[in-house]
Design an enzyme around this catalytic site. Sequence first.
Site, PDB file in Angstrom:
ATOM      1  N   GLY A 271       0.816  -1.209   0.000  1.00  0.00           N
ATOM      2  CA  GLY A 271       0.000   0.000   0.000  1.00  0.00           C
ATOM      3  C   GLY A 271       0.850   1.260   0.000  1.00  0.00           C
ATOM      4  N   ALA A 272       1.806   1.299   0.921  1.00  0.00           N
ATOM      5  CA  ALA A 272       2.636   2.479   1.062  1.00  0.00           C
ATOM      6  C   ALA A 272       3.765   2.167   2.035  1.00  0.00           C
ATOM      7  CB  ALA A 272       1.820   3.653   1.595  1.00  0.00           C
ATOM      8  N   MET A 273       4.713   3.106   2.126  1.00  0.00           N
ATOM      9  CA  MET A 273       5.886   2.857   2.963  1.00  0.00           C
ATOM     10  C   MET A 273       6.292   4.112   3.729  1.00  0.00           C
ATOM     11  SD  MET A 273       8.085   0.727   4.004  1.00  0.00           S
ATOM     12  CE  MET A 273       9.281   1.225   5.230  1.00  0.00           C
ATOM     13  N   GLU A 274       6.605   3.915   5.002  1.00  0.00           N
ATOM     14  CA  GLU A 274       6.765   5.018   5.959  1.00  0.00           C
ATOM     15  C   GLU A 274       8.175   5.599   6.037  1.00  0.00           C
ATOM     16  OE1 GLU A 274       6.137   1.735   6.852  1.00  0.00           O
ATOM     17  OE2 GLU A 274       7.284   1.179   8.634  1.00  0.00           O
ATOM     18  N   ASN A 275       8.990   5.510   4.988  1.00  0.00           N
ATOM     19  CA  ASN A 275      10.356   6.063   5.017  1.00  0.00           C
ATOM     20  C   ASN A 275      10.393   7.423   5.708  1.00  0.00           C
ATOM     21  OD1 ASN A 275      10.943   3.945   2.976  1.00  0.00           O
ATOM     22  ND2 ASN A 275       9.711   5.298   1.686  1.00  0.00           N
ATOM     23  N   HIS A 307      -1.929   6.052   8.461  1.00  0.00           N
ATOM     24  CA  HIS A 307      -1.106   4.913   8.899  1.00  0.00           C
ATOM     25  C   HIS A 307       0.381   5.216   8.715  1.00  0.00           C
ATOM     26  CE1 HIS A 307      -0.273   0.496   9.354  1.00  0.00           C
ATOM     27  NE2 HIS A 307       0.771   0.820   8.592  1.00  0.00           N
ATOM     28  N   GLU A 308       0.748   5.626   7.516  1.00  0.00           N
ATOM     29  CA  GLU A 308       2.180   5.877   7.255  1.00  0.00           C
ATOM     30  C   GLU A 308       2.677   7.057   8.082  1.00  0.00           C
ATOM     31  OE1 GLU A 308       3.442   3.459   5.819  1.00  0.00           O
ATOM     32  OE2 GLU A 308       1.606   2.662   4.917  1.00  0.00           O
ATOM     33  N   HIS A 311       3.410   6.022  11.625  1.00  0.00           N
ATOM     34  CA  HIS A 311       4.655   5.266  11.763  1.00  0.00           C
ATOM     35  C   HIS A 311       5.824   6.167  12.174  1.00  0.00           C
ATOM     36  CE1 HIS A 311       4.011   1.094  10.817  1.00  0.00           C
ATOM     37  NE2 HIS A 311       3.637   1.272   9.559  1.00  0.00           N
TER      38      HIS A 311
HETATM   39  N1  TRP Z   1       5.694  -0.971   6.280  1.00  0.00           N
HETATM   40  C1  TRP Z   1       4.727  -0.696   5.272  1.00  0.00           C
HETATM   41  C2  TRP Z   1       3.415  -0.392   5.969  1.00  0.00           C
HETATM   42  O1  TRP Z   1       2.745  -1.241   6.458  1.00  0.00           O
HETATM   43  C3  TRP Z   1       4.476  -1.711   4.229  1.00  0.00           C
HETATM   44  C4  TRP Z   1       5.529  -2.544   3.618  1.00  0.00           C
HETATM   45  C5  TRP Z   1       6.162  -3.587   4.118  1.00  0.00           C
HETATM   46  C6  TRP Z   1       5.935  -2.559   2.273  1.00  0.00           C
HETATM   47  N2  TRP Z   1       6.926  -4.231   3.201  1.00  0.00           N
HETATM   48  C7  TRP Z   1       6.796  -3.623   2.062  1.00  0.00           C
HETATM   49  C8  TRP Z   1       5.640  -1.764   1.216  1.00  0.00           C
HETATM   50  C9  TRP Z   1       7.321  -3.911   0.817  1.00  0.00           C
HETATM   51  C10 TRP Z   1       6.179  -2.049  -0.036  1.00  0.00           C
HETATM   52  C11 TRP Z   1       7.001  -3.123  -0.237  1.00  0.00           C
HETATM   53  O2  TRP Z   1       3.082   0.708   6.155  1.00  0.00           O
HETATM   54 ZN    ZN Z   2       2.552  -0.135   8.438  1.00  0.00          ZN
END
Ligand code: TRP
Ligand code: ZN
Length: 871
Positions: A271-275, A307-308, A311
């Site tokens: 879905g998305a990533m919390e960098n 959500h992101e 994080h």
């Molecule tokens: N940590 C992210 C979230 O839940 C999602 C995530 C985990 C992710 N592994 C990933 C996104 C690999 C893309 C690819 O918010």
């Molecule tokens: Zn998450």
Amino acid sequence: MLDIQRSLAQPILTPAVTRREDYRPPAWLVPTVDLAFELDPAETRVRATLAVTRNGLHAEPLRLDGAGQRPVSVKVDGTAIDDWQLDGETLVIPLAGTAHMIETEVAIHPERNTQLMGLYASSGILCTQCEAEGFRRITFFPDRPDVLSTYRVRMSADRARFPVLLANGDPVASGGEEDGRHWAEWHDPFPKPSYLFALVAGDLAANRGTFTTVSGREVQLGIWVRESDLARTDHALHALKLAMAWDEQVYGREYDLDVFNIVAVEDFNFGAMENKGLNIFNSRYILADPDTATDYDYDAIAAVVAHEYFHNWSGNRVTCRDWFQLSLKEGFTVYRDQCFSADQGSAAVKRIEDVRGLRAGQFPEDAGPLAHPVRPESYQEISNFYTATIYNKGAELIRMMATMLGAQAFRAATDLYFQRFDGTAATCEDFVACMEEAGGVDLAQFRLWYSQAGTPRLAVAVDHEAGGGRATVKLAQSVAATPGQPDKSPMLLPLKLKLFGAETGRPLTDERLVLFGDGVGSVTFEAITERPVLSINRGFSAPIVIESDRTAADLAFLSRHDDDPFGRYEAMQQLMLDTLVAGAVEGRADHQAVVAAVSATLSDPALDPAFVAEAVLLPSESFVGDQLAMIDPEAIFRAREALRRELGRALDAQWRAAYDGARAFYAYTPAAKGLRRLRNVALGYTAASGAGDAAKLAFTQFEAADNMTDRQAALGTLANGDDRPFGEERVAALDIFYNRYAGNGLVLDKWFQTQALSTRADTGAAVAELVRHPDFTLANPNRARSLIGAFGVNQRAFHTADGSGYRFLADQLIALDQLNPQTAAKLLPPLGRWRRVDAGRAGLMRAELERIVATAGLSKDLFEQASKSLG
Ligand code: TRP
Ligand code: ZN
């Protein structure tokens, strides 16, 4: 057939298993990192300078994770060395002292990266995805979450193709170079693990905003997309501001950098990533306007943006010690985003949606061959553990602790957690210990929720002494065996319960919170003056299955009189479920109680339309199947269609009244959303009734709709329709929809998905045809999920008795595995449900799993899922 398959199977080396008990602190730490990228889609050069320090007294060399690259050069303290080694993919460097500077250079190939892990190209944008173990595909590094470093990043790229250069933290400097290139430097002052690293380079435009934090700092916000998508980013930006304010108010968490950027890309595994400071999103969780996104999409965008963002504290400031602790950040953050969404509209409807999701996604996982605890003990490929158990059951664990502590103590406990573990890599145990300490509760038995897999079942019966005496609620708990866990202990269940009078309909008691931790036991209520009807597990206070002795009449009663909206929903669901199970097993069922209860709910003017829409929906085919030891997918489908038709016919006038009464001008507000939802549920029942004008009604709505919610709902109704009477309208609507949205990938996903979810008998053939459609590609995860993923959960189409559905899915997964193992592995679980179907189907499913396992060159992602599914 089975035996032939087996004898052809090639012996496969089982991938290495990583175990929680083997955790050791890192031998070397990396306080600072400097990265220099010469970006180019074909070949990118990465120079990494690591300050490393020996962690404790030992003589270990430095071991840096890689992913098949060979270093172009390795330097120690400025001098090139040649006594490094590759141990498999790991770069091993002997070091004499306690602190050194290590420089490596590698060449990587973003354009060839179809796995979408590490640095890759998506429609001309260069971006990264590092969680969980993608950073090692960019540079050699101790790629584990308990190594925290501060990062300085320099990027250079062609200015025309990549005018925007973003990374974590704050921008420091930028400038021009020769040959049309330019550069930018970013610095992130917060120590972070490598999985939170990110950079983006591309031709992007920003929807900009600002947020002033509670202590008065102004944060620059940017949602970065292609110029042509800018008009669809307002909702995401608005949601971000709401989330930032909510986290200050509810958890006391303030944002900590001067900039917060979000980039949307089309090709994304999740879905998305919390960098840190630079979230990267699947574009489906950013882009929305009324013409292209449904209410469901709008809600999901706000939830994922929140959500992101959340994080930043639950995940980034406090991160995970190792990947077995994944639920520490994911379960907690899902709980936080659920509460955020509940606060934006109807909390009751949000809880209903979340429980429905848990039952659809997590309960089957817990009951199948891939069951694992919220804190797993081992894995082959960590990407396979980004599951509904880690995320959604994990969130239920946090919710149960919040329930037991109460709001005030829970806040004190999260304050303690954030303060004590800020800047560190923590464990689930650390979190629970904070709950115990600040909450003044004993969670010794509760901890079993982290280590025992499987959904607890609670058998419930009520005894009442006639003549106004004591009522006894008798409870018996059991937890079924799961892979590797044959024997379970009883868990601690926080149960909210209440009694209602069968004659008067009035509450007989207050709500009571009972902490039930025994195998067998009881709860008593004194001076109960009339026959009590039990409302139990109110608000779904524990994520369990209730098996009660309540009759259809009791459930119908609760569906009208329970003062917990979730309890009303739940009673109706149970009544429907009992009816559907009877229909599936016996071939026919008495529909009267359901019809009467639905009628009463539809005509109760005190109820929120959004709630009514949820309450009158039938449980899904797969949830009905979960109640049965042996599933006959056709019988379940027929039983459900029969009840839908009966509800449609018997309540025809009420559905039409609801349909006409729920007209609203388009607005994205809780009230207007609720009306649209009810209207579209009513349309579905009218169609199910077989009414002669249903196809016309749906088609008219399809054409007149001024928003995607109504348009897609009408399309879905038409797409399910049989040739008579839906033929013409169905074909026409699919064509119009396709032509209208040609070129909009996210809407084309809906077009594929709607057809893959169709309940028509020819869906298998239609999907096999759609794989050859010019717009279909396995290379884009959204597209693959919209067709292949949707087909796998279509109970009727997937389980056709000839096994063609199983073979089709296996073929697609084997092909997808070559490109994107993570996404392939995610779509495998439907094949693992073979224990629940007849021997004929089971044999066909196992044969496909064995064929997958025997495929040469299979990824460890797909291997782990397929081999465990054979169980
Ligand atoms: N940590 C992210 C979230 O839940 C999602 C995530 C985990 C992710 N592994 C990933 C996104 C690999 C893309 C690819 O918010
Ligand atoms: Zn998450």
